[in-house]
Design a protein around this motif. Sequence first.
Motif, PDB file in Angstrom:
ATOM      1  N   MET A  84      64.745  62.853  85.812  1.00  0.00           N
ATOM      2  CA  MET A  84      65.176  62.632  87.199  1.00  0.00           C
ATOM      3  C   MET A  84      64.034  62.904  88.174  1.00  0.00           C
ATOM      4  SD  MET A  84      68.981  64.228  87.287  1.00  0.00           S
ATOM      5  CE  MET A  84      70.308  63.557  86.311  1.00  0.00           C
ATOM      6  N   LYS A  86      60.867  62.555  87.581  1.00  0.00           N
ATOM      7  CA  LYS A  86      59.942  61.411  87.461  1.00  0.00           C
ATOM      8  C   LYS A  86      60.502  60.206  88.211  1.00  0.00           C
ATOM      9  CE  LYS A  86      56.577  58.990  85.562  1.00  0.00           C
ATOM     10  NZ  LYS A  86      55.880  58.309  86.634  1.00  0.00           N
ATOM     11  N   THR A  87      61.820  59.997  88.087  1.00  0.00           N
ATOM     12  CA  THR A  87      62.461  58.877  88.794  1.00  0.00           C
ATOM     13  C   THR A  87      62.327  59.052  90.300  1.00  0.00           C
ATOM     14  OG1 THR A  87      64.039  58.604  86.979  1.00  0.00           O
ATOM     15  CG2 THR A  87      64.641  57.629  89.084  1.00  0.00           C
ATOM     16  N   ASP A  90      58.803  58.341  91.299  1.00  0.00           N
ATOM     17  CA  ASP A  90      58.568  56.892  91.282  1.00  0.00           C
ATOM     18  C   ASP A  90      59.181  56.234  92.518  1.00  0.00           C
ATOM     19  OD1 ASP A  90      57.253  57.193  88.888  1.00  0.00           O
ATOM     20  OD2 ASP A  90      58.884  56.396  87.632  1.00  0.00           O
ATOM     21  N   LEU A  91      60.392  56.671  92.886  1.00  0.00           N
ATOM     22  CA  LEU A  91      61.040  56.115  94.079  1.00  0.00           C
ATOM     23  C   LEU A  91      60.262  56.464  95.336  1.00  0.00           C
ATOM     24  CD1 LEU A  91      64.815  56.759  93.280  1.00  0.00           C
ATOM     25  CD2 LEU A  91      63.679  54.538  93.439  1.00  0.00           C
TER      26      LEU A  91
END
Length: 109
Positions: A84, A86-87, A90-91
């Motif tokens: 999460m 990392k997500t 990235d976002l």
Amino acid sequence: DLMERTIQTLRSEAEKSSSQLLQYQVTLADKTLQLEEAESALKSVRNNNSQLHESFAEAMEKSKNEQKESNEKIADLNTQVEVMTKTVQDLQTSIEVRSSELHDNEVSL
């Protein structure tokens, strides 16, 4: 007369000895019963001790297994948090890139 007194004395002593022997036999029977009760109580205590030892060993094994499962769940949750994180990163990067592109587009307009 002397003979009669001697016989009576011997009879009296024999009766005393017989009475004492009977008392000793009663005492011995009582002590034997007490010993049997004590042995029975000791056997019961040993059985209880054995059962407690088994229960303790089972509880320790169960606790160990539960701790292992808990550690595995924690590891899984940590992995999910990493994914999460990392997500989200990235976002954030994607938002920054789009924001920069929008800014560039606004400037060029």
